[in-house]
Design an enzyme around this catalytic site. Sequence first.
Site, mmCIF file in Angstrom:
data_model
loop_
_atom_site.group_PDB
_atom_site.id
_atom_site.type_symbol
_atom_site.label_atom_id
_atom_site.label_comp_id
_atom_site.label_asym_id
_atom_site.label_seq_id
_atom_site.Cartn_x
_atom_site.Cartn_y
_atom_site.Cartn_z
ATOM 1 N N CYS A 1 -2.469 -3.944 7.329
ATOM 2 C CA CYS A 1 -2.158 -4.079 8.533
ATOM 3 C C CYS A 1 -2.415 -2.966 9.693
ATOM 4 O O CYS A 1 -2.734 -1.870 8.902
ATOM 5 C CB CYS A 1 -0.800 -4.449 8.586
ATOM 6 N N ASP B 1 23.833 -38.959 -1.993
ATOM 7 C CA ASP B 1 24.163 -37.989 -3.019
ATOM 8 C C ASP B 1 24.886 -36.805 -2.732
ATOM 9 O O ASP B 1 25.306 -35.992 -3.646
ATOM 10 C CB ASP B 1 22.565 -37.476 -3.412
ATOM 11 N N THR C 1 19.871 -39.661 1.416
ATOM 12 C CA THR C 1 20.106 -38.695 0.329
ATOM 13 C C THR C 1 21.256 -37.842 0.784
ATOM 14 O O THR C 1 22.357 -37.398 -0.096
ATOM 15 C CB THR C 1 19.025 -37.739 0.004
ATOM 16 N N GLU D 1 12.470 -33.199 -0.390
ATOM 17 C CA GLU D 1 13.059 -33.935 -1.408
ATOM 18 C C GLU D 1 13.309 -35.428 -1.445
ATOM 19 O O GLU D 1 14.139 -35.989 -2.517
ATOM 20 C CB GLU D 1 14.549 -33.016 -2.029
ATOM 21 N N ALA E 1 12.294 -36.443 -8.651
ATOM 22 C CA ALA E 1 12.322 -36.735 -9.931
ATOM 23 C C ALA E 1 12.549 -38.378 -10.306
ATOM 24 O O ALA E 1 13.116 -38.952 -9.304
ATOM 25 C CB ALA E 1 13.724 -36.025 -10.501
ATOM 26 N N GLU F 1 0.872 -1.124 0.244
ATOM 27 C CA GLU F 1 -0.024 0.071 -0.065
ATOM 28 C C GLU F 1 0.816 1.019 0.006
ATOM 29 O O GLU F 1 0.574 2.243 -0.800
ATOM 30 C CB GLU F 1 -0.875 0.072 1.165
#
Length: 341
Positions: free
Chosen positions: A76, A201, A197, A281, A155, A51
């Site tokens: 607000c 990874d 992971t 993930e 994926a 605003e």
Amino acid sequence: MDELYMQRALELAQLGQGSVSPNPMVGCVVVHKGRIIGEGWHQKYGQAHAEVNALNSVTERELLPESTVYVTLEPCSHYGKTPPCADRLIHEGVKRVVICNDDPNPLVAGRGIQKLRDAGIGVTTGVLASKGRFVNRRFFTYFEQNRPYVILKWAETFDGFLAGPDYQPLHISNALSRRLLHKWRTQEDAFLVGTNTVRYDDPQLNVRLWKGKNPVRVTLDRALSLPPTAQFFDDSQSTLIYSTSERQATSATEWIVPEEWTISSIIKDLRTRSIQSLVVEGGTRLLNSFIAENLWDEIRVFRSSNRIHEGIPAPLFPAQPVSQELLLKDELRIYLQDSFR
């Protein structure tokens, strides 16, 4: 015409994605007799709200008393990082304020609307309300369900695998899909991966293929078994490790013992840390635990055209996607819970 100008305000609001959390994304349009004379959006957390930016952009100040202000969230009414926007609208003497959504934050929750009405300003609410809730679905989930908005992402190969045998890492998605993932990292507050992971990874979970802030990294290391050489422990960005015992925090990494060793307890703790959105993930076991508890709001799946014939299977998810699109040869499928469809 109210819907036309509110649609523009919603478009402006989304320009703040990735820069305003834990505040909501808000856009604002100032209209005088069918002509837009000012626009603005909340650009960065701690800085001026939509605003104020919109009102400051108006050069013909004398038109404000006969103007209508369109704003995507209730102005607000309290002092936070900035003064109350409702007070600024009253000070400018605008004729009417049109609002997309009431603010679920208990600090506002109708007080901004009442303050405007008490000052004699006409107020209309609920214009494009469902679209506004979708734009700020993270913010609404945070206050209405007392948890972050949860996005599951993975994926998978065409024949349904996340990784090769014995967790052998694979580049499943293509370069365009990976670039989009890095864009998502700039837009969401935190990314959670499981122990395997991190171990197999060794992800960085930072932003390299897009421009923007790094998310908070989160993992579960119940037995403190992860190798200290993992990139997760490089102190390069804010990192949370949930475990059953504490370690001394470093400059960017904190070890946390949750009240209970459950997904819901960890999600509850993330909420106390002002995490409004969480991307999970995987791997498969962690993703399936969220699916089993129905603790998700959105699922994003990259499906490649490659086949590997054996490996770690992707989660089985029978629901129908709300959207599908091709990214080169990858297919991106998006699933949503009914509350935000």
